[in-house]
Write a protein that holds these residues in place. Structure first.
Motif, PDB file in Angstrom:
ATOM      1  N   PRO A  14       0.840  -1.203   0.000  1.00 18.51           N
ATOM      2  CA  PRO A  14       0.000   0.000   0.000  1.00 18.51           C
ATOM      3  C   PRO A  14       0.877   1.255   0.000  1.00 18.51           C
ATOM      4  N   ALA A  15       0.312   2.362  -0.472  1.00 20.90           N
ATOM      5  CA  ALA A  15       1.027   3.644  -0.473  1.00 20.90           C
ATOM      6  C   ALA A  15       1.493   3.966   0.938  1.00 20.90           C
ATOM      7  N   GLU A  16       2.624   4.630   1.037  1.00 24.93           N
ATOM      8  CA  GLU A  16       3.201   5.074   2.308  1.00 24.93           C
ATOM      9  C   GLU A  16       3.474   3.917   3.267  1.00 24.93           C
ATOM     10  N   SER A  17       3.861   2.772   2.717  1.00 24.82           N
ATOM     11  CA  SER A  17       4.273   1.649   3.545  1.00 24.82           C
ATOM     12  C   SER A  17       5.598   1.138   3.005  1.00 24.82           C
ATOM     13  N   ALA A  18       6.177   0.194   3.713  1.00 20.47           N
ATOM     14  CA  ALA A  18       7.445  -0.394   3.284  1.00 20.47           C
ATOM     15  C   ALA A  18       7.540  -1.804   3.848  1.00 20.47           C
ATOM     16  N   ASP A  26       6.646  -4.185  18.108  1.00 13.89           N
ATOM     17  CA  ASP A  26       5.941  -4.315  16.828  1.00 13.89           C
ATOM     18  C   ASP A  26       6.622  -5.360  15.950  1.00 13.89           C
ATOM     19  N   ILE A  27       7.957  -5.350  15.955  1.00 12.71           N
ATOM     20  CA  ILE A  27       8.753  -6.350  15.244  1.00 12.71           C
ATOM     21  C   ILE A  27       9.546  -7.094  16.305  1.00 12.71           C
ATOM     22  N   PHE A  28       9.119  -8.318  16.610  1.00  7.21           N
ATOM     23  CA  PHE A  28       9.749  -9.120  17.656  1.00  7.21           C
ATOM     24  C   PHE A  28      10.928  -9.869  17.065  1.00  7.21           C
ATOM     25  N   ASP A  43       3.845  -0.032   8.268  1.00  2.00           N
ATOM     26  CA  ASP A  43       2.668   0.705   7.794  1.00  2.00           C
ATOM     27  C   ASP A  43       2.111   1.639   8.863  1.00  2.00           C
ATOM     28  N   GLN A  44       2.938   1.945   9.875  1.00  2.00           N
ATOM     29  CA  GLN A  44       2.555   2.873  10.932  1.00  2.00           C
ATOM     30  C   GLN A  44       3.558   4.020  10.961  1.00  2.00           C
ATOM     31  N   GLU A  94      13.805   1.993  16.095  1.00  5.72           N
ATOM     32  CA  GLU A  94      12.474   2.475  15.700  1.00  5.72           C
ATOM     33  C   GLU A  94      12.517   2.865  14.232  1.00  5.72           C
ATOM     34  N   PHE A  95      11.486   2.453  13.500  1.00  2.99           N
ATOM     35  CA  PHE A  95      11.331   2.849  12.102  1.00  2.99           C
ATOM     36  C   PHE A  95      10.239   3.919  12.088  1.00  2.99           C
ATOM     37  N   VAL A  96      10.597   5.104  11.613  1.00  3.45           N
ATOM     38  CA  VAL A  96       9.684   6.244  11.647  1.00  3.45           C
ATOM     39  C   VAL A  96       9.307   6.626  10.222  1.00  3.45           C
ATOM     40  N   ARG A  97       7.995   6.749   9.995  1.00  5.39           N
ATOM     41  CA  ARG A  97       7.489   7.115   8.665  1.00  5.39           C
ATOM     42  C   ARG A  97       7.305   8.619   8.597  1.00  5.39           C
TER      43      ARG A  97
END
Length: 155
Positions: free
Chosen positions: A47-51, A81-83, A68-69, A95-98
Motif C-alpha cells: 500500500p502507499a506510504e508503507s514499506a 511491533d517487530i519481535f 505501515d505505521q 524504531e522505524f519512523v514514517r
C-alpha cells in the motif's frame, strides 16, 4: 513443382521473437539483486506510504515485516511491533519512523547498536535496498512503489 518456403523466415510469416519490456527488465534486475519473483510481487503490491523489511541474514531468514505505521519498534520485548528473538537484540532496539512516503531508522540506545549499510548509526534515512542490521538480524528495506507509479503516470 515449385515449393513456397514456409517457416519463421518466410516473407509474411509472423515474427516468433519474443520482446521484453521495462517490466521484465525490472524483474530481472530484482532477481540479480537477490529479490525473488514472489518478493517482487509483494513489494509491488505494498500500500502507499508503507514499506517492507525482509530478513536476509541471521535468525528467521526470509521473514517479512510490514512498516505501515508512523512508528514501528523492533526489539526483543514480546510486545515489540517487530519481535526479534535473539540475545543480541535489545528489548527496544530500533524504531522505524514514517515521514509521508519515506522512512528512517533510529537506534533507541541499544547495547549493540543499529547499522545502516554496514555503518553504525544513531539514525538514517532509508532507501530501497538499504540494509539495516539489528543484532544478528540483517534486513533489507523496500519502499512502496505506489507513490512512484502515481508520480510517473502524472508526468
Amino acid at each position: 513443382m515449385s515449393q513456397t518456403p514456409t517457416g519463421p523466415d518466410s516473407p509474411g510469416a509472423p515474427d516468433p521473437t519474443q520482446k521484453f519490456g521495462p517490466e521484465f527488465q525490472q524483474k530481472l534486475q530484482g532477481l540479480e539483486s537477490g529479490v525473488s519473483l514472489e518478493e517482487q510481487e509483494i513489494i509491488a503490491a505494498l500500500p502507499a506510504e508503507s514499506a517492507l523489511l525482509i530478513v536476509r541474514k541471521g535468525p528467521n531468514v526470509g521473514a517479512r515485516f510490514l512498516l505501515d505505521q508512523d512508528s514501528t519498534v523492533a526489539g526483543r520485548h514480546p510486545e515489540a511491533d517487530i519481535f526479534l528473538d535473539d540475545v543480541t537484540v535489545s528489548r527496544r532496539h530500533a524504531e522505524f519512523v514514517r515521514h509521508g512516503s519515506s522512512f528512517e531508522v533510529k537506534d533507541m540506545g541499544s547495547l549493540n547498536g543499529t547499522y545502516f549499510d554496514g555503518v553504525l548509526v544513531d539514525q538514517a534515512l532509508l532507501h530501497d535496498g538499504a540494509e539495516v542490521q539489528v543484532g544478528k538480524f540483517r534486513m533489507t528495506f523496500y519502499a512502496s512503489r505506489s507513490h512512484r507509479d502515481a508520480g510517473e503516470s502524472a508526468s
